[in-house]
Design an enzyme around this catalytic site. Structure first.
Site, short mmCIF file in Angstrom:
data_model
loop_
_atom_site.label_atom_id
_atom_site.label_comp_id
_atom_site.label_asym_id
_atom_site.label_seq_id
_atom_site.Cartn_x
_atom_site.Cartn_y
_atom_site.Cartn_z
N SER A 96 -20.17 59.92 37.76
CA SER A 96 -20.00 60.57 35.62
C SER A 96 -21.09 59.87 35.31
O SER A 96 -21.56 60.10 33.97
CB SER A 96 -18.95 59.33 35.56
N CYS A 98 -15.27 50.54 34.26
CA CYS A 98 -15.12 50.45 35.29
C CYS A 98 -15.05 52.29 36.09
O CYS A 98 -14.12 52.96 35.87
CB CYS A 98 -13.98 49.29 35.54
N LYS A 148 -10.49 64.70 27.53
CA LYS A 148 -10.29 65.57 28.28
C LYS A 148 -9.26 67.01 28.43
O LYS A 148 -8.47 66.32 26.83
CB LYS A 148 -9.37 65.38 29.63
#
EC number: 2.1.1.186
Length: 368
Positions: A189, A222, A307
């Site tokens: 990512s 994370c 998204k």
């Protein structure tokens, strides 16, 4: 040249790209229709008036497209190029259309089938470039300030030939920045944020807007793919996530890990420049979160991902951007808002927002 423009896009997002060009053309009172072939990686928009295609690629700011990776005027499809001389028909399409272009790009759509043609495209580029220079269609040397000639192969022996303007197109071959995955990054990512920097921030402003020592917050951080990019630029980062951060990032001493929910976290510092966020959540919820940060003055610039749902993806993005713009204006905040479906994005788009302070008499310029 003809009355068509071709737009590259991500395979599977042709309908969104078609909706976008149709809407933007109508805003300029240019009318036509889009030709869409699912999963082809491109869209054709045919204008009813002959000169309108050139107007579109001049007047629609390319950076305002969300789903288009490139746009160009093209002629009729060249079919069945003779194997013994593929160059002459292509040159013939450009004679009298364009002079002294600065660059040639022989391209394909970004699909697995089309990529099989890339080797052929590379082989054709050298003799074609030479022939175009001979006809003065292409300048003797590459020139980034002149138009770009595009030869777009959709199948063996079949191509569209056209041009784009270098001050209003993607500077990248096939509209895709070539980025290398850093082996020490915690996740792939990381390339999304790196690409976002290339797309949204002019290279000559990196030193000012991606400066060493800046303070940044990464919500939903994370394992640290986006934090990694900020660390690489020597920033100090507050990483917010209940999950674990990569130890390699913690060892730099630049990252403070807050085990908290990104939607509930509130910063304690007042000098945060960057906010980044790549959380899997409903687009509206993420948009409202980032808007809250901007309204509260908690950051100066933000990059975040939305998204997308399975249906009405273009409408979803437009609604969220309009909602953000409206809420910021209601709070007296001017901002530049742009969105792009990046090459490294999947079923998502990346949004960049930058607060703009107008210089008011007697008021400190908050940008510095």
């Amino acid at each position: 040249m003809n009355n068509k423009i071709a737009l590259y896009c991500r395979s599977g997002f042709e309908k969104e790209c078609a909706a976008e060009i149709t809407e933007k053309a109508a805003q300029l009172e240019i009318f036509g229709f889009a030709r869409v072939k699912e999963n082809s990686g491109y869209v054709l928009f045919e204008c009813y008036q002959l000169e309108d295609a050139d107007r579109l690629i001049r007047e629609i700011p390319f950076r305002e497209f969300i789903f288009a990776r490139q746009m160009m005027v093209v002629g009729e499809l060249l079919k069945d190029l003779p194997p013994e001389d593929r160059v002459s028909p292509i040159v013939g399409m450009l004679v009298g259309v364009i002079e002294k272009a600065g660059e040639l790009r022989v391209e394909v759509a970004d699909t697995n089938e089309s990529k099989e043609l890339l080797k052929f495209c590379r082989k054709l580029t050298v003799p074609l470039r030479s022939a175009l220079r001979e006809q003065k269609i292409l300048s003797a040397r590459e020139n980034a300030h002149r138009p770009v000639v595009h030869v777009f192969f959709i199948a063996p022996g079949c191509c569209y030939v056209g041009y784009s303007y270098s001050n209003n197109n993607s500077p990248f071959y096939m509209g895709i920045p070539r980025l290398k995955f850093p082996s020490d990054a915690p996740s792939r990512s990381t390339l999304k944020l790196e690409e976002a920097f290339h797309v949204f921030i002019p290279a000559d402003e990196w030193e000012e807007r991606l400066a060493s020592g800046m303070h940044a917050v990464d919500l939903g951080a994370c394992p640290g793919g986006w934090t990694y990019q900020l660390v690489q630029r020597s920033m100090m980062i507050q990483a917010v996530d209940n999950g674990l951060m990569a130890q390699s990032l913690m060892d730099t001493g630049q990252v403070t890990h807050h085990r908290a929910d990104g939607f509930k976290y509130e910063p304690t510092r007042s000098n945060i420049y960057w906010l980044v966020c790549d959380m899997v959540e409903k687009p509206t919820k993420v948009t409202q979160l980032i808007t809250k940060w901007l309204v509260n003055g908690w950051c100066r610039e933000a990059i975040f991902n939305l998204k997308l749902p399975m249906k009405k993806r273009y409408e979803e993005v437009v609604q969220n951007l309009a909602m953000m713009d409206e809420q910021l204006k209601e709070n007296g905040i001017n901002a530049d808002i742009h969105a792009k479906q990046l090459y490294h994005d999947r079923e998502e788009v990346t949004v960049h927002v930058r607060r703009i302070w107008s210089g008011a008499p007697g008021r400190r310029d908050e940008r510095y």
